[in-house]
Design a protein around this motif. Structure first.
Motif, mmCIF file in Angstrom:
data_model
loop_
_atom_site.group_PDB
_atom_site.id
_atom_site.type_symbol
_atom_site.label_atom_id
_atom_site.label_comp_id
_atom_site.label_asym_id
_atom_site.label_seq_id
_atom_site.Cartn_x
_atom_site.Cartn_y
_atom_site.Cartn_z
ATOM 1 N N PHE A 47 0.834 -1.194 0.000
ATOM 2 C CA PHE A 47 0.000 0.000 0.000
ATOM 3 C C PHE A 47 0.867 1.242 0.000
ATOM 4 O O PHE A 47 1.926 1.286 0.646
ATOM 5 C CB PHE A 47 -0.902 0.007 1.242
ATOM 6 N N SER A 48 0.441 2.249 -0.749
ATOM 7 C CA SER A 48 1.123 3.536 -0.767
ATOM 8 C C SER A 48 0.060 4.628 -0.856
ATOM 9 O O SER A 48 -0.938 4.487 -1.568
ATOM 10 C CB SER A 48 2.071 3.622 -1.964
ATOM 11 N N ARG A 49 0.286 5.712 -0.135
ATOM 12 C CA ARG A 49 -0.652 6.818 -0.190
ATOM 13 C C ARG A 49 0.086 8.126 0.038
ATOM 14 O O ARG A 49 1.202 8.165 0.582
ATOM 15 C CB ARG A 49 -1.754 6.675 0.860
ATOM 16 N N ASP A 50 -0.545 9.204 -0.358
ATOM 17 C CA ASP A 50 -0.057 10.544 -0.061
ATOM 18 C C ASP A 50 -1.285 11.408 0.191
ATOM 19 O O ASP A 50 -2.008 11.770 -0.736
ATOM 20 C CB ASP A 50 0.774 11.093 -1.228
ATOM 21 N N ILE A 51 -1.552 11.684 1.455
ATOM 22 C CA ILE A 51 -2.668 12.552 1.848
ATOM 23 C C ILE A 51 -2.079 13.640 2.725
ATOM 24 O O ILE A 51 -1.850 13.443 3.924
ATOM 25 C CB ILE A 51 -3.761 11.766 2.594
ATOM 26 N N GLY A 52 -1.769 14.764 2.122
ATOM 27 C CA GLY A 52 -1.109 15.830 2.858
ATOM 28 C C GLY A 52 0.231 15.366 3.366
ATOM 29 O O GLY A 52 1.074 14.893 2.597
ATOM 30 N N GLU A 53 0.445 15.456 4.685
ATOM 31 C CA GLU A 53 1.701 15.026 5.267
ATOM 32 C C GLU A 53 1.698 13.547 5.650
ATOM 33 O O GLU A 53 2.680 13.037 6.180
ATOM 34 C CB GLU A 53 2.029 15.862 6.500
ATOM 35 N N TYR A 54 0.618 12.863 5.381
ATOM 36 C CA TYR A 54 0.534 11.448 5.716
ATOM 37 C C TYR A 54 0.959 10.592 4.524
ATOM 38 O O TYR A 54 0.512 10.803 3.401
ATOM 39 C CB TYR A 54 -0.893 11.061 6.119
ATOM 40 N N GLY A 55 1.798 9.591 4.772
ATOM 41 C CA GLY A 55 2.164 8.623 3.749
ATOM 42 C C GLY A 55 3.355 9.022 2.917
ATOM 43 O O GLY A 55 4.357 8.320 2.854
ATOM 44 N N ASN A 56 3.239 10.149 2.204
ATOM 45 C CA ASN A 56 4.314 10.665 1.351
ATOM 46 C C ASN A 56 4.840 9.623 0.368
ATOM 47 O O ASN A 56 6.027 9.532 0.094
ATOM 48 C CB ASN A 56 5.462 11.204 2.222
ATOM 49 N N ASN A 57 3.923 8.810 -0.155
ATOM 50 C CA ASN A 57 4.224 7.821 -1.189
ATOM 51 C C ASN A 57 5.145 6.694 -0.726
ATOM 52 O O ASN A 57 5.674 5.955 -1.560
ATOM 53 C CB ASN A 57 4.809 8.484 -2.440
ATOM 54 N N ASP A 58 5.354 6.553 0.569
ATOM 55 C CA ASP A 58 6.114 5.406 1.058
ATOM 56 C C ASP A 58 5.329 4.122 0.783
ATOM 57 O O ASP A 58 4.118 4.060 1.009
ATOM 58 C CB ASP A 58 6.371 5.510 2.557
ATOM 59 N N VAL A 59 6.006 3.097 0.303
ATOM 60 C CA VAL A 59 5.388 1.801 0.073
ATOM 61 C C VAL A 59 5.525 0.971 1.346
ATOM 62 O O VAL A 59 6.632 0.776 1.851
ATOM 63 C CB VAL A 59 6.027 1.064 -1.113
ATOM 64 N N THR A 60 4.414 0.523 1.883
ATOM 65 C CA THR A 60 4.413 -0.244 3.117
ATOM 66 C C THR A 60 3.663 -1.561 2.922
ATOM 67 O O THR A 60 2.884 -1.720 1.980
ATOM 68 C CB THR A 60 3.745 0.535 4.265
#
Length: 407
Positions: A81-94
């Motif tokens: 899973f990867s996400r970027d919602i504002g300062e959350y996630g920042n496209n890190d793959v987890t």
């Protein structure tokens, strides 16, 4: 490396969708499914989950999961899973979750590994955007700031279904393990801000205090040593009606330089109710989170978060859904009128966030949808202080637009 992983995921998802969108990708007994979404957020005032005051496209998610049956009773499942919602996630793959599941009986099954956390009715499906009308889950019970606490845990759970005859049936799950929390988690940052406000109202400079007990300004480490809880859902004999309750607790340490503070998640409790009748789904949920932090030379500092919402969803026809909800959120349930914030030089409406939401969803086909949503908000309790220097506006509006694809 992270960007390459995200690109590879995107290519794989799009390729698979082109091959067989409606039913997923079947490699014999191995099933591969996935989803991706892209959205836009714009607020009239105040930044919420990112730079929304100017408008932001940092509102996207991508995930791919697989299921592998190993025997008749044993299977393996995992999701990247990867996400970027504002300062959350920042496209890190987890690895969102990855576990072995053993099904012995309908009433007793086991999961072992990184397991979805039983929290409310919708936490296990919070990333499956195609399964709901709204673009965001109600933030009063599913705030993005505590997602790291409640998305999954590392450990073991037992679950199953119990038939109780004329009274319907029960779904249950109990678990124990640990949870990973990033050191720069915005929830912890805002929690420390609340503690700082409490110190200010007592005539103590929070920065001076933090440094005097060995803390460092840019160094924070969180270790949750144990986390346990469970969930019970009662499926009543009345068609479409279910009631549920979730309860979680845990303990850990917050360290910063020479500072070592104990954090105690005394309870995270969610009460839930849902009734589906014809094209309508009515839902209500209530959250209460009690947390204590033991700081040197001070009594334990307690924070109680409280939130609730009610919502309705209407399937108008096969391609149109409408939704509406109202929710309230309080970062400190003992300070609902804002005395703490006023004492720290802010406004009373920093103590609450009241959100009236209207949603429209268009199903373009079985695997692709478009959503539009408007939030009419009073208060700023879920706006990050670090992202909003100066005094924020009390009444403001948030607009969201989102398209999602699933296979």
């Amino acid at each position: 490396m992270k960007r390459r992983l995200v690109t590879m995921l995107c290519v794989l998802v799009v390729s698979v969708c082109m091959v067989n969108v409606a039913s997923g990708f079947d490699l014999g007994d191995i099933m591969i499914h996935g989803f991706m979404s892209q959205g836009y957020m714009k607020s009239s005032d105040n930044n919420f989950i990112g730079n929304t005051e100017e408008g932001t496209y940092e509102f996207h998610e991508i995930g791919i999961n697989l299921g592998v049956p190993l025997t008749d009773e044993l299977r393996f499942g995992a999701q990247l899973f990867s996400r970027d919602i504002g300062e959350y996630g920042n496209n890190d793959v987890t690895i969102d979750w990855a576990f072995l599941a053993y099904e012995w009986k309908d009433w007793l099954k086991l999961r072992l590994g990184k397991v979805k956390l039983p929290y409310g009715f919708y936490n296990g499906k919070r990333d499956a955007d195609m399964l709901r009308t709204s673009t965001l889950l109600p933030q009063s019970v599913y705030p993005e700031s505590i997602r790291d606490f409640v998305v999954s845990f590392n450990g073991v759970s037992a679950y199953g279904n119990l038939d109780i005859g004329a009274f319907g049936d029960l779904d249950y799950e109990v678990f124990m393990g640990t949870v990973d929390i990033e050191s720069d988690n915005p929830f912890m940052r805002n929690l420390l801000s609340l503690i700082g406000m409490g110190l200010i109202t007592e005539g103590i400079d929070p920065i001076d205090y933090w440094l005097s007990v060995g803390g460092e300004m840019n160094d924070l480490d969180i270790d949750v040593s144990h986390f346990e809880g469970g969930q019970l859902i009662w499926n009543l004999p009345i068609a479409g009606l279910r009631l549920g309750g979730s309860y979680l607790q845990g303990k850990g340490d917050v360290t910063s330089g020479a500072l070592d503070a104990e954090i105690s998640l005394d309870s995270i409790a969610v009460l839930s109710a849902e009734y589906e009748t014809g094209p309508f789904i009515l839902t209500g949920e209530y959250l209460n989170l009690d947390c204590d932090i033991g700081l040197p030379f001070l009594p334990p500092y307690s924070v109680g978060i409280e939130g609730w919402y009610g919502s309705v969803s209407w399937q108008v026809n096969e391609w149109l859904r409408l939704g509406a909800s109202y929710g309230e959120y309080y970062p400190n349930s003992d300070d609902k009128d804002g005395r703490l914030f006023v004492g720290a030089g802010l406004r009373d409406y920093y103590a609450w966030q009241k959100d009236t939401t209207l949603s429209v969803r268009f199903d373009l086909n079985d695997y692709w949808c478009l959503k539009m949503e408007t939030h009419f908000i009073n208060g700023v309790a879920q706006c990050d202080l670090a992202e909003n220097p100066g005094i924020m506006e009390e009444d403001w509006t948030l607009y969201t637009l989102k398209t999602s694809l699933a296979f």
